[in-house]
Design an enzyme around this catalytic site. Structure first.
Site, PDB file in Angstrom:
ATOM      1  N   GLN A 141      11.083  62.409   8.539  1.00 31.40           N
ATOM      2  CA  GLN A 141      10.700  63.797   9.107  1.00 31.40           C
ATOM      3  C   GLN A 141      11.199  63.896  10.456  1.00 31.40           C
ATOM      4  OE1 GLN A 141       9.544  66.762   8.040  1.00 31.40           O
ATOM      5  NE2 GLN A 141       9.523  67.235   9.657  1.00 31.40           N
ATOM      6  N   CYS A 142      12.346  64.598  10.778  1.00 33.79           N
ATOM      7  CA  CYS A 142      13.068  64.400  12.130  1.00 33.79           C
ATOM      8  C   CYS A 142      12.519  65.660  12.862  1.00 33.79           C
ATOM      9  CB  CYS A 142      14.392  64.608  11.803  1.00 33.79           C
ATOM     10  SG  CYS A 142      14.978  62.735  11.388  1.00 33.79           S
ATOM     11  N   GLN A 143      12.207  66.723  12.258  1.00 29.60           N
ATOM     12  CA  GLN A 143      11.773  67.766  13.181  1.00 29.60           C
ATOM     13  C   GLN A 143      10.337  67.602  13.803  1.00 29.60           C
ATOM     14  OE1 GLN A 143      10.449  71.558  11.234  1.00 29.60           O
ATOM     15  NE2 GLN A 143      11.823  72.639  12.224  1.00 29.60           N
ATOM     16  N   PRO A 265       3.584  65.028   6.324  1.00 35.15           N
ATOM     17  CA  PRO A 265       2.744  65.714   7.326  1.00 35.15           C
ATOM     18  C   PRO A 265       2.833  67.078   7.323  1.00 35.15           C
ATOM     19  CG  PRO A 265       4.504  64.623   8.573  1.00 35.15           C
ATOM     20  CD  PRO A 265       4.590  64.318   7.060  1.00 35.15           C
ATOM     21  N   MET A 269       9.597  70.854   4.409  1.00 37.82           N
ATOM     22  CA  MET A 269      10.537  70.657   5.212  1.00 37.82           C
ATOM     23  C   MET A 269      12.029  71.105   4.499  1.00 37.82           C
ATOM     24  SD  MET A 269      11.248  70.170   8.115  1.00 37.82           S
ATOM     25  CE  MET A 269      12.937  70.462   8.943  1.00 37.82           C
ATOM     26  N   GLU A 270      12.602  72.125   5.035  1.00 40.79           N
ATOM     27  CA  GLU A 270      13.759  72.643   4.561  1.00 40.79           C
ATOM     28  C   GLU A 270      15.055  71.859   4.630  1.00 40.79           C
ATOM     29  OE1 GLU A 270      13.268  74.498   8.836  1.00 40.79           O
ATOM     30  OE2 GLU A 270      12.036  73.821   7.083  1.00 40.79           O
ATOM     31  N   GLU A 295      10.710  77.521   1.921  1.00 41.63           N
ATOM     32  CA  GLU A 295      11.671  76.633   1.937  1.00 41.63           C
ATOM     33  C   GLU A 295      13.186  77.014   1.623  1.00 41.63           C
ATOM     34  OE1 GLU A 295      10.708  74.310   4.245  1.00 41.63           O
ATOM     35  OE2 GLU A 295       8.500  74.633   3.833  1.00 41.63           O
ATOM     36  N   HIS A 298      14.402  79.198   4.165  1.00 44.90           N
ATOM     37  CA  HIS A 298      15.026  78.561   5.052  1.00 44.90           C
ATOM     38  C   HIS A 298      16.570  78.432   5.046  1.00 44.90           C
ATOM     39  CE1 HIS A 298      12.200  77.685   8.497  1.00 44.90           C
ATOM     40  NE2 HIS A 298      11.431  77.268   7.634  1.00 44.90           N
ATOM     41  N   GLU A 317      11.105  80.550  11.899  1.00 43.13           N
ATOM     42  CA  GLU A 317       9.808  80.654  11.057  1.00 43.13           C
ATOM     43  C   GLU A 317       9.364  82.103  10.753  1.00 43.13           C
ATOM     44  OE1 GLU A 317       9.067  78.394   9.440  1.00 43.13           O
ATOM     45  OE2 GLU A 317       9.713  76.755  10.288  1.00 43.13           O
ATOM     46  N   TYR A 399       5.188  81.335  12.890  1.00 41.95           N
ATOM     47  CA  TYR A 399       5.399  81.899  11.438  1.00 41.95           C
ATOM     48  C   TYR A 399       4.822  83.337  11.323  1.00 41.95           C
ATOM     49  CZ  TYR A 399       5.873  76.963  10.307  1.00 41.95           C
ATOM     50  OH  TYR A 399       6.423  75.708  10.323  1.00 41.95           O
TER      51      TYR A 399
END
EC number: 3.4.11.-
Length: 635
Positions: A141-143, A265, A269-270, A295, A298, A317, A399
């Protein structure tokens, strides 16, 4: 508009303050990334080759972002190059500075690296922590700024690149691109659409797939695959077609998804070609498929057109929630037509509004939970120029506040039919690029040049820069919410009049509720704690009666319902539900539930909150673990 002009930066799109790189000096024509998954060592080794175009002839070095990375070697244009890894700057990481020849026009930059145990992007799970318990698992998860802990990069949404991706692993592997080939333990992928670093991902484990649409597969561990397939196969292609009609043709060829282990988490995630999903969506009633719609949305807002920095995250978002709710509207309308409802289009619109009502409630709760941080983190356009971790600012604000601004703009310019002409034009205008709020507003005024007076009526200063709730609440259609409000008010009145024990409350009250109507009903009950002279802890008998009347809530497989049920009961300081909530928090990793769950436990029983967090800490993803520690004051 004068307010916007007075705040306009010298350069637009605005410079990203959350990167240490000198990304403004380069364009990346392509990136070749190889990752070697070493399960025994719980690290990822790899190489990255950047094909760079130099935009500033005076630049003498490339500066990349890293975080807790080991850099083993660097070559520039095939020759060994000098590099230095600067001292770490919290929380942004360490600059990797690499000398390049003077007057370079194009540069090939090759770096060999290894992650360390402090990598915040990846989580290795022992096989015992997986659902199937047959093999270990890795996911990523990089974001927002965690790609720099996986590989050296320009870790900013402002810069995009096409990718050739490859991985070596003893277990089945997926990455953020279209699968090209597999040769033994080597996996190859192609991403021909330029993407920023935060959309890079890898997953490796005991993974299988099932078909959920003509251009969509779902991946998961084998023990879950049938449930995952059933949950999404009914809607996936319809979602894509509705979105295509609203914006334009889906550009990524395939929309495949991966249901991750419970410690993931986020809700989703898109990742392009590999949408990552929380297992909390698998509730066997298809009520949470809207996360998949989110998603998917996105694929246009965020992935094709991207915020230039995390200060403008609402452009990702807010737009995505707007498109998601238009998809919900389209699905509901089609179902109403099939069922022969009298006014199917009105029904579809009421479903869009109902989703917006749930979002408005979430926004109120989110801003309230921020406490003193609301001043910094509840404006729509953030200020992260002091070097804050963007994760600290994560909330429902971009969002839901973002959605409500777009909803207001839609109404202001003349409704959906008028606004719908803007949507494809906007996404074509900024496709493959990254922008800031000022560019969005400029193009809005340019497109609707005959509606300047109407647009000027929007209080841009308050919407964009002031903390707290939006300056105006839209007039939502409450048709579907009214039943929920009425039942909640019956409880409130019975409690205030001390007549609830005589009232005939039973499961029949909620039998006809759609799952999201139960969400609104429970949200409304929880909100009564905001009333003057009312606190659920003074009405435990009523909560016990509710438990007897609505037994289905206590056994619900729908995480959105179960979470709110626990929150309601714990707000009455019922000890048995404090333990139920604590135990449940050990089975989910989604921060939407984990963070407010621990915050509430901490308010009513700090000792118990810390006990359960310590008990389950090793289960959580590094991002989640860090945020909960901050929430509980443990750092």
């Amino acid at each position: 508009m004068n307010v916007i002009k007075s705040r306009r930066p010298a350069v637009s799109p605005e410079i990203d303050p959350s990167t240490l790189s000198n990304y403004q000096n380069f364009a990346v024509s392509n990136t070749e990334l190889f990752l070697d998954v070493l399960f025994d060592e719980k690290i990822v080794a790899g190489t990255v080759l950047y094909h760079l175009e130099v935009l500033n002839k005076d630049v003498s070095e490339v500066i990349l972002d890293t975080s807790f990375l080991t850099v083993e070697s660097v070559t520039v244009n095939g020759s060994e190059a000098e590099f230095s890894l600067h001292e770490r700057v919290e929380p942004l990481g360490s600059r990797l500075a690499i000398s390049i020849p003077p007057n370079s026009q194009k540069v090939q930059l090759f770096i060999s690296f290894r992650t360390t145990e402090r990598c915040t992007a990846i989580q290795f799970l022992d096989k015992e922590a997986t659902d199937g318990k047959k093999a270990p698992y890795l996911f990523c998860q990089c974001q927002a700024i965690h790609a720099r802990s996986l590989f050296p990069c320009f870790d900013t949404p402002a810069l995009k690149s096409t990718y050739k991706l490859s991985a070596k692993s003893p277990l089945f592997t997926l990455m953020s691109g279209r699968p090209v080939n597999q040769e033994g333990d080597m996996y190859y992928f192609d991403q021909p659409v330029p993407i920023p670093s935060y959309l890079i991902s890898i997953a490796s484990g005991d993974i299988v797939k099932a078909k959920i649409g003509p251009r969509s597969d779902i991946y998961s561990e084998p023990v879950k695959i049938k449930d995952c397939q059933w949950e999404f196969e009914n809607d996936m292609e319809d979602f894509i077609q509705i979105a295509e009609k609203l914006v334009f043709e889906y550009e990524w060829l395939r929309f495949d998804s991966l249901v991750l282990p419970s410690s993931f988490p986020y809700g989703g995630m898109e990742i392009p070609n590999l949408c990552q999903l929380t297992p909390t969506l698998i509730c066997k009633d298809r009520s949470q498929v809207t996360v998949m719609a989110h998603e998917l949305a996105h694929s246009w807002s965020g992935n094709l057109v991207t915020n230039c920095s995390w200060e403008h995250f609402w452009l990702n978002e807010g737009w995505t929630v707007y498109i998601e709710r238009r998809i919900i509207e389209g699905i509901a309308t089609a179902e109403a037509i099939k069922a022969g409802k009298k006014d199917p289009f009105a029904y579809g619109e009421s479903m869009r509004h109902f989703s917006a009502i749930i979002g408005w409630n979430d926004l109120e709760n989110s801003i309230k939970a921020m406490g003193n941080d609301a001043e910094r983190f509840s404006p729509l356009v953030l200020d992260l120029k002091a070097g804050e971790d963007p994760d600290d600012s994560f909330s429902t604000v971009p969002y839901e506040k973002g959605f409500n601004l777009l909803f207001l703009i839609e109404q202001t310019v003349g409704g959906k039919k008028v606004f719908d002409k803007f949507i494809p034009s906007y996404f074509k205008k900024f496709r493959y690029g990254s922008l800031d709020t000022y560019q969005f507003v400029d193009y809005l005024y340019e497109f609707f040049n005959d509606k300047k007076v109407e647009l000027d009526s929007i209080d841009w200063e308050s919407w964009l820069y002031k903390p707290g709730m939006p300056p105006v609440m839209p007039k939502f259609d409450t048709t579907l919410a009214d039943e929920c409000y009425e039942l909640a008010d019956e409880w409130f009145s019975a409690i205030k009049n001390n007549s609830y024990l005589k009232h005939d409350f039973s499961s029949a009250d909620i039998k006809s509720f759609e799952p999201n109507q139960s969400v609104v009903f429970l949200d409304t009950l929880i909100s009564y704690n905001k009333h003057k002279d009312f606190n659920w802890k003074d009405h435990v008998d009523a909560l016990k009666l509710m438990e007897t009347a609505y037994t289905e809530y206590d056994t619900s497989l729908n995480a959105e319902i179960l979470f709110r049920w626990y929150m309601l009961q714990v707000s009455g300081e019922r000890e048995e539900f404090q333990h139920k909530l604590g135990q449940w928090l050990g089975t989910v990793g989604r921060m939407k539930f984990v963070r407010p769950g621990y915050v509430l436990l901490n308010e009513v029983n700090r000792e118990l909150a810390i006990y359960y967090f310590k008990k389950f800490e090793s289960n959580y993803h590094p991002i989640c673990k860090t945020m909960v520690k901050k929430d509980l004051g443990l750092v």
